[in-house]
Design an enzyme around this catalytic site. Structure first.
Site, PDB file in Angstrom:
ATOM      1  N   GLU A  92      30.934  39.532  65.591  1.00 44.47           N
ATOM      2  CA  GLU A  92      31.897  39.423  64.496  1.00 44.47           C
ATOM      3  C   GLU A  92      31.494  38.351  63.496  1.00 44.47           C
ATOM      4  OE1 GLU A  92      35.851  38.783  65.943  1.00 44.47           O
ATOM      5  OE2 GLU A  92      35.612  40.321  67.465  1.00 44.47           O
ATOM      6  N   CYS A 105      31.730  32.905  58.004  1.00 50.04           N
ATOM      7  CA  CYS A 105      31.751  32.348  59.357  1.00 50.04           C
ATOM      8  C   CYS A 105      30.921  33.289  60.218  1.00 50.04           C
ATOM      9  CB  CYS A 105      33.203  32.292  59.839  1.00 50.04           C
ATOM     10  SG  CYS A 105      33.369  31.820  61.561  1.00 50.04           S
ATOM     11  N   CYS A 112      29.727  34.558  74.874  1.00 48.47           N
ATOM     12  CA  CYS A 112      29.545  33.095  74.956  1.00 48.47           C
ATOM     13  C   CYS A 112      29.614  32.679  76.412  1.00 48.47           C
ATOM     14  CB  CYS A 112      30.651  32.400  74.152  1.00 48.47           C
ATOM     15  SG  CYS A 112      30.485  30.601  74.136  1.00 48.47           S
ATOM     16  N   CYS A 116      35.848  28.918  77.228  1.00 48.42           N
ATOM     17  CA  CYS A 116      37.015  28.086  76.916  1.00 48.42           C
ATOM     18  C   CYS A 116      38.270  28.943  77.129  1.00 48.42           C
ATOM     19  CB  CYS A 116      36.946  27.595  75.473  1.00 48.42           C
ATOM     20  SG  CYS A 116      35.494  26.566  75.151  1.00 48.42           S
ATOM     21  N   CYS A 119      39.894  30.960  74.134  1.00 46.93           N
ATOM     22  CA  CYS A 119      39.014  31.694  73.220  1.00 46.93           C
ATOM     23  C   CYS A 119      38.710  33.102  73.719  1.00 46.93           C
ATOM     24  CB  CYS A 119      37.720  30.904  73.038  1.00 46.93           C
ATOM     25  SG  CYS A 119      36.555  31.705  71.926  1.00 46.93           S
ATOM     26  N   CYS A 332      38.116  34.334  66.251  1.00 50.19           N
ATOM     27  CA  CYS A 332      36.920  35.106  66.594  1.00 50.19           C
ATOM     28  C   CYS A 332      36.916  35.685  68.001  1.00 50.19           C
ATOM     29  CB  CYS A 332      35.699  34.249  66.395  1.00 50.19           C
ATOM     30  SG  CYS A 332      34.642  35.020  65.212  1.00 50.19           S
TER      31      CYS A 332
HETATM   32  N1  SAH Z   1      31.197  27.254  70.280  1.00 48.33           N
HETATM   33  C1  SAH Z   1      31.446  26.608  69.029  1.00 48.33           C
HETATM   34  C2  SAH Z   1      31.679  27.569  67.865  1.00 48.33           C
HETATM   35  C3  SAH Z   1      32.519  28.790  68.123  1.00 48.33           C
HETATM   36  S1  SAH Z   1      34.259  28.565  68.331  1.00 48.33           S
HETATM   37  C4  SAH Z   1      32.596  25.644  69.161  1.00 48.33           C
HETATM   38  O1  SAH Z   1      33.147  25.528  70.256  1.00 48.33           O
HETATM   39  O2  SAH Z   1      32.902  24.934  68.219  1.00 48.33           O
HETATM   40  C5  SAH Z   1      34.796  28.101  66.724  1.00 48.33           C
HETATM   41  C6  SAH Z   1      36.111  27.357  66.713  1.00 48.33           C
HETATM   42  O3  SAH Z   1      37.197  28.254  66.978  1.00 48.33           O
HETATM   43  C7  SAH Z   1      36.174  26.258  67.765  1.00 48.33           C
HETATM   44  O4  SAH Z   1      36.713  25.085  67.230  1.00 48.33           O
HETATM   45  C8  SAH Z   1      37.083  26.895  68.784  1.00 48.33           C
HETATM   46  O5  SAH Z   1      37.622  25.943  69.622  1.00 48.33           O
HETATM   47  C9  SAH Z   1      38.068  27.632  67.887  1.00 48.33           C
HETATM   48  N2  SAH Z   1      38.920  28.611  68.581  1.00 48.33           N
HETATM   49  C10 SAH Z   1      38.606  29.467  69.565  1.00 48.33           C
HETATM   50  N3  SAH Z   1      39.680  30.162  69.961  1.00 48.33           N
HETATM   51  C11 SAH Z   1      40.728  29.736  69.228  1.00 48.33           C
HETATM   52  C12 SAH Z   1      42.123  30.052  69.176  1.00 48.33           C
HETATM   53  N4  SAH Z   1      42.661  30.947  69.997  1.00 48.33           N
HETATM   54  N5  SAH Z   1      42.871  29.415  68.261  1.00 48.33           N
HETATM   55  C13 SAH Z   1      42.359  28.495  67.427  1.00 48.33           C
HETATM   56  N6  SAH Z   1      41.063  28.149  67.425  1.00 48.33           N
HETATM   57  C14 SAH Z   1      40.251  28.755  68.328  1.00 48.33           C
END
Ligand code: SAH
Length: 344
Positions: A92, A105, A112, A116, A119, A332
């Site tokens: 995406e 973006c 990944c 997390c 995510c 994302c």
């Molecule tokens: N792995 C990298 C980049 C990808 S995630 C990182 O961790 O920064 C990009 C951003 O989106 C990160 O700050 C991540 O924590 C955030 N993100 C992921 N899921 C989310 C959600 N459900 N709500 C808000 N931000 C989210």
């Protein structure tokens, strides 16, 4: 067949002269067509001789990802792309409009490995790193689809950029190069969950890339619960590497902090955050959590304002990030996850 988008300027020039005896200045012309004029077909590169076009057609591809699905927000025009790669994998990317700039973006991995809790990307596991050309191709495909010039780039899509370090840096070089995309490093942000030795490596490159770190918690026990990578690289180590980054590059680091109701949104959390950033120049982006796979909820407006207020009163620059594309679930990984579920 080679994907021409895998090459940086010097690499392409060397490849074309050594293999096909194509004159050096031809590389400038080819890059001009691809990166400035958005022409992705060798036959339309009219200042190249027929012979050179033939060589290029027989040996090289300009591989843009295919648009499988596209969602446009009715609220703010944010456009979310689901792209298919040549091997069938899905990634995406998102195009975001601000009054004075357009931001792409982009993703760096299929899936990944970090998993997390909040995510969507990690839910479907990790498949592979993206190639340089697949990273570069996302931006070009978005520019082509909208016939626009994108002037800001964030590596904030699917995947952990610093775990695909070489390809990410090579793509930055391509975006950066005045003969290619000519996007200033200051307009490029790499977002990471925090891998200290890679942050230091990035600092040593001495580029003006902006660094954004996903912190999301103020104690290790709290961060362990939502970001498993914290077991390997706890907060102190991440922050120490950010200090080094700031010292070497003289750039302030941005921290992303997702606000989750009842989990990390109290005034005590805000004060601990202030303490973590003592002696640092930082910018904090507060992000009320988006729809997510684990059911965490956004705090109420009162809690969000209160959290922001504590930071500001203590002299920390912070903003609540305006939500973009809320009607198309622009967080994302969600589009891909849905598509994978459709298929299975
Ligand atoms: N792995 C990298 C980049 C990808 S995630 C990182 O961790 O920064 C990009 C951003 O989106 C990160 O700050 C991540 O924590 C955030 N993100 C992921 N899921 C989310 C959600 N459900 N709500 C808000 N931000 C989210």
């Amino acid at each position: 067949m080679k994907n021409i988008l895998d090459f940086d300027y010097e690499g392409l020039q060397k490849y074309l002269t050594e293999n096909y005896q194509i004159e050096k200045y031809r590389t400038d012309q080819i890059c001009d067509w691809i990166y400035k004029k958005r022409i992705f077909n060798f036959d339309n590169m009219t200042n190249l001789s027929k012979e050179i076009r033939k060589i290029l057609n027989e040996n090289m591809l300009i591989l843009l990802p295919n648009i499988v699905q596209k969602q446009i927000s009715k609220i703010d025009g944010t456009t979310k792309y689901l792209f298919e790669l040549p091997d069938g994998n899905l990634i995406e990317s998102v195009l975001i409009y601000y009054p004075s700039r357009t931001i792409a973006c982009i993703s760096t991995q299929v899936g990944c490995p970090l998993k997390c809790a909040f995510c969507s990307t990690g839910k479907s596991g990790f498949v592979r790193n993206l190639s340089v050309g697949e990273i570069v191709g996302q931006l070009l495909a978005i520019e082509k689809d909208n016939n626009i010039d994108i002037n800001n780039l964030v590596y904030m899509g699917m995947g952990e950029p610093l775990l695909n370090f070489e390809n990410v840096i090579q793509s930055v070089n391509i975006f950066n190069d005045p003969k290619m995309k000519k996007l200033g490093a200051r307009h490029i942000t790499i977002s990471t969950a925090g891998i200290p030795h890679k942050i230091e490596e990035l600092a040593n490159l001495n580029k003006e890339i902006r660094l954004s770190v996903s912190l999301h918690a103020t104690t290790n026990s709290q961060r362990d619960k939502i970001m498993p990578i914290n077991h390997a690289y706890p907060i102190e180590e991440v922050i120490q590497s950010c200090r080094i980054y700031q010292h070497k590059t003289n750039k302030r680091v941005t921290f992303e902090y997702i606000l989750i109701k009842g989990f990390n949104d109290s005034p005590e959390d805000a004060l601990r955050l202030v303490d973590i950033f003592k002696d640092m120049k930082v910018m904090v982006n507060l992000i009320p959590i988006n729809a997510n796979p684990s059911g965490f909820e956004k705090p109420s407006k009162r809690f969000i304002d209160q959290f922001l207020d504590v930071l500001l009163k203590k002299g920390i620059d912070a903003v609540v990030r305006a939500e973009k594309g809320s009607d198309i679930s622009a967080a994302c990984g969600q589009l891909r996850l849905r598509k994978l579920k459709d298929i299975s």
